[in-house]
Design a protein around this motif. Structure first.
Motif, short mmCIF file in Angstrom:
data_model
loop_
_atom_site.label_atom_id
_atom_site.label_comp_id
_atom_site.label_asym_id
_atom_site.label_seq_id
_atom_site.Cartn_x
_atom_site.Cartn_y
_atom_site.Cartn_z
N VAL A 75 37.14 55.38 23.91
CA VAL A 75 36.85 53.94 24.03
C VAL A 75 36.44 53.59 25.45
CG1 VAL A 75 37.91 51.65 23.96
CG2 VAL A 75 38.31 53.27 22.10
N LEU A 76 37.20 54.08 26.43
CA LEU A 76 36.89 53.75 27.82
C LEU A 76 35.60 54.38 28.30
CD1 LEU A 76 40.48 54.02 29.38
CD2 LEU A 76 39.25 51.96 28.71
N ASP A 79 29.65 53.42 25.99
CA ASP A 79 28.69 52.56 26.69
C ASP A 79 28.79 51.10 26.27
OD1 ASP A 79 27.73 54.78 28.01
OD2 ASP A 79 26.12 55.14 26.55
N GLN A 80 29.39 50.84 25.11
CA GLN A 80 29.53 49.46 24.64
C GLN A 80 30.65 48.70 25.33
OE1 GLN A 80 29.57 50.24 20.17
NE2 GLN A 80 28.46 48.31 20.28
N LEU A 81 31.57 49.40 25.99
CA LEU A 81 32.78 48.76 26.50
C LEU A 81 32.46 47.64 27.49
CD1 LEU A 81 35.84 48.56 26.77
CD2 LEU A 81 35.72 50.33 28.54
N LEU A 82 31.70 47.93 28.53
CA LEU A 82 31.45 46.92 29.56
C LEU A 82 30.69 45.71 29.02
CD1 LEU A 82 30.72 49.09 32.73
CD2 LEU A 82 32.81 47.87 32.11
N PRO A 83 29.59 45.88 28.24
CA PRO A 83 28.93 44.69 27.68
C PRO A 83 29.84 43.87 26.77
CG PRO A 83 27.48 46.59 27.53
CD PRO A 83 28.81 47.11 27.95
N VAL A 84 30.62 44.55 25.93
CA VAL A 84 31.51 43.82 25.03
C VAL A 84 32.60 43.10 25.82
CG1 VAL A 84 33.26 44.13 23.24
CG2 VAL A 84 31.07 45.29 23.03
N LEU A 85 33.15 43.76 26.84
CA LEU A 85 34.19 43.15 27.65
C LEU A 85 33.66 41.93 28.40
CD1 LEU A 85 37.08 43.25 28.72
CD2 LEU A 85 36.30 44.84 30.49
N ALA A 86 32.50 42.06 29.02
CA ALA A 86 31.91 40.93 29.74
C ALA A 86 31.60 39.78 28.79
CB ALA A 86 30.64 41.37 30.47
N ARG A 87 31.10 40.12 27.62
CA ARG A 87 30.79 39.09 26.62
C ARG A 87 32.06 38.37 26.16
NH1 ARG A 87 28.53 42.39 22.98
NH2 ARG A 87 26.68 42.65 24.29
N SER A 88 33.13 39.12 25.96
CA SER A 88 34.38 38.53 25.49
C SER A 88 34.99 37.60 26.54
CB SER A 88 35.38 39.63 25.12
OG SER A 88 34.86 40.49 24.12
N PHE A 280 40.29 54.47 12.49
CA PHE A 280 41.36 53.53 12.76
C PHE A 280 42.08 53.83 14.07
CE2 PHE A 280 40.79 53.83 8.15
CZ PHE A 280 40.54 52.51 7.84
N GLY A 281 42.06 55.07 14.49
CA GLY A 281 42.69 55.42 15.76
C GLY A 281 41.99 54.76 16.94
N GLN A 282 40.66 54.86 16.97
CA GLN A 282 39.92 54.22 18.06
C GLN A 282 39.96 52.70 17.93
OE1 GLN A 282 35.99 55.71 18.81
NE2 GLN A 282 36.64 57.86 18.84
N GLY A 283 39.94 52.20 16.70
CA GLY A 283 40.07 50.75 16.52
C GLY A 283 41.40 50.25 17.06
N ALA A 284 42.48 51.00 16.81
CA ALA A 284 43.78 50.62 17.34
C ALA A 284 43.80 50.71 18.86
CB ALA A 284 44.86 51.51 16.75
N ALA A 285 43.11 51.69 19.41
CA ALA A 285 43.05 51.82 20.88
C ALA A 285 42.33 50.62 21.49
CB ALA A 285 42.34 53.12 21.25
N VAL A 289 43.97 47.90 24.14
CA VAL A 289 43.31 47.51 25.39
C VAL A 289 43.13 45.99 25.44
CG1 VAL A 289 41.17 47.69 26.71
CG2 VAL A 289 42.18 49.73 25.70
N SER A 290 42.77 45.39 24.31
CA SER A 290 42.60 43.94 24.26
C SER A 290 43.91 43.22 24.55
CB SER A 290 42.07 43.53 22.88
OG SER A 290 40.84 44.16 22.59
N VAL A 291 45.00 43.71 23.98
CA VAL A 291 46.31 43.10 24.23
C VAL A 291 46.69 43.21 25.70
CG1 VAL A 291 48.78 43.26 23.73
CG2 VAL A 291 47.13 43.43 21.87
#
Length: 312
Positions: A75-76, A79-88, A280-285, A289-291
């Motif tokens: 997850v970390l 490549d989607q992490l930073l755009p999704v995080l900034a968007r959120s 589901f493992g990566q989804g839970a991860a 991270v969101s929490v």
């Protein structure tokens, strides 16, 4: 002649200090146990799944293998992490700011309305807030529907051009605007009514003294209203951040994260990775991270709120 002093009253038995110190914890224990069962177990289960290779096969067989930190590394390193995080974070900030500004304005309006009109506006706010989340989103989808949407027809009649066939979800900017309007509309009633309750507790003598001193409306608002409402503003800010950072239903029903993942936030990314990708493992991860991010974002406000409560 010597006068005897009256006999001293026998000392009152002192309550054991340990018993007094344990009493608050005993009163909080039932609520703590209930929260632990309702919230604690799902959170612990989420963390456990985030350290496992939990896919569609594991969902049916119930057997998994330990993955350690592999899901978090995937997850970390995505490549989607930073755009999704900034968007959120950006979308959450826009929602919180819009909700607080409009809610504060509505609260000030309620303070100046007569009893009958205030009651009518309050009932309308409660009705909008009580409407189920999914139901209100479906109504919003119908209002902005291309072809027969009421909003598109109204904008066309007013003179904004022919918007009858306009699709508001074809670009990320207009799609986020559509979701922003919906979420703010749903959130403003709670903030407005909470702030109005705080405004009604400010003594009128402060405003009368400020008027005698020649203070203008802006100075009165800055030196009297805002300081008195500071604890309540902190509370509604924390709640707004928690609710707006985890917005899911509105985005999923209206855009499903599109177009081209342009409205994908952490909640949408968690759902698609877990259920669309059957990982589901990566989804839970991602959820863990969101929490963690949400706790970090609200920790400062919670600490300030607790300190302000201790100073009262």
């Amino acid at each position: 002649m010597l006068v005897k002093a009256p006999p001293e009253a026998p000392p009152r038995p002192a309550t054991p200090r340990r018993r007094r110190s344990l009493l608050p914890y005993g009163l909080l224990l039932p609520a703590a146990v209930l929260l632990g069962l309702v919230l604690g177990y799902p959170l612990v289960r989420l963390v456990v799944i985030s350290t496992q290779r939990y896919g569609l096969r594991s969902l049916f067989t119930g057997t998994t293998s330990f993955a350690g930190w592999d899901n978090y590394a995937a997850v970390l390193g995505d490549d989607q992490l930073l755009p999704v995080l900034a968007r959120s974070v950006g979308f959450c900030a826009a929602l919180v700011l819009g909700t607080l500004v409009i809610g504060f304005g509505v609260a000030l309006l309620l303070q100046r309305l007569g009893r009958g009109m205030r009651t009518t506006v309050t009932l309308c706010l409660i009705a909008a807030w009580a409407l189920p989340n999914v139901a209100s989103t479906l109504v919003w989808q119908w209002l902005f529907q291309p072809g027969y949407g009421v909003v598109n027809w109204l904008l066309t009649q007013v003179g904004f051009g022919d918007l009858t066939q306009h699709d508001w979800t074809t670009s990320p900017a207009s799609a986020f605007t559509l979701v922003w309007l919906l979420v703010v509309w749903q959130s403003v009633p709670f903030v407005a009514l909470t702030l109005y309750a705080g405004l009604s507790q400010i003594p009128r003598s402060y405003y009368e003294a400020a008027a005698l001193d020649g203070a203008g409306p802006w100075r009165v608002h800055r030196t009297i209203t805002v300081p008195f409402l500071q604890p309540i503003l902190g509370l509604v800010t924390i709640l707004s951040v928690i609710w707006d950072f985890t917005v899911f239903n509105q985005i999923w029903i209206l855009t499903q994260g599109g177009p081209n993942d342009g409205t994908t936030t952490l909640g949408i990314w968690t759902f698609t990775r877990a259920f669309s990708g059957n990982n589901f493992g990566q989804g839970a991860a991602i959820a863990v991270v969101s929490v963690a991010l949400l706790v970090g974002m609200t920790a400062v406000y919670v600490r300030r709120l607790v300190r302000s409560g201790e100073d009262l």
